[in-house]
Design a protein around this motif. Sequence first.
Motif: not given
Lengths: 96, 149
Positions: A7, A55-56, A75-81
């Motif tokens: 990423d 959006g992280y 964010t939830a997306d940031g944690r996933r990424a």
Amino acid sequence: MKAPVIDAVIHAPGRLQICAILADVDQAEFATVRDAIAVSDSVMSKHVKQLEDAGYLAISKAARGGRQRTWLKLTADGRRAFKAYVAELTRLAGIV
Amino acid sequence: MNDQPTPAEALDLIRKSRNAVRAAVSDGKAALRYALIYSAIVGVMVGGQVLDLPFNVVCSAGGVLGLALLAKTWSDRTGIWISGVSPRRARWVAIGLGAVLLVLMLVGVQFGRQQQIWAGIPLGLAAFAIAMAGSWLWIKVFLAETREP
């Protein structure tokens, strides 16, 4: 062999350090993270903006002790990424 | 280091960054002070349940307020907010501790209904000891969980 999927938003040293700190907490103050990774306000702001644009990261402001404090959270997306990023790094480090 | 660290360099950076959080959580005297105050408040909340209205409610509400103030003070000092349920495994320590303390509070209510006020002291002391042990365990689990990327 699987091609590396890194990423690019997270991979810069400053941003990956910010993500690493925020991944273990609910929120951290801007100044605390800045001091921990030893960068200037402007460099920190740039990294934060890039993570926010992706959006992280989410920013909130709160007045405490008579001064405005900026709080950062993944964010939830940031944690996933970040989790996926660390998994990929671990895989690649195992190959090298 | 350049803008494109190798996987090993990136993992090392992550490890070093996490140490900042780990240091704040495991700061010896501050962690002990936090655990002592937290456990004392919890002890009062549990022990106070044997009292009649409105004193039991005052203990509960005052305890919740005290815990909120304690967390806010720690957060203001460290610049970090950890709810206790964030990291995956440490979360279960926090939930387990909360469940045990809730049961003790209900036991306290039961003793209160039977007018056995004396039970408040052993219950409060037990809650204090359990909260101290729980705090210690939470820190250990948190540190173990955040040791490796």
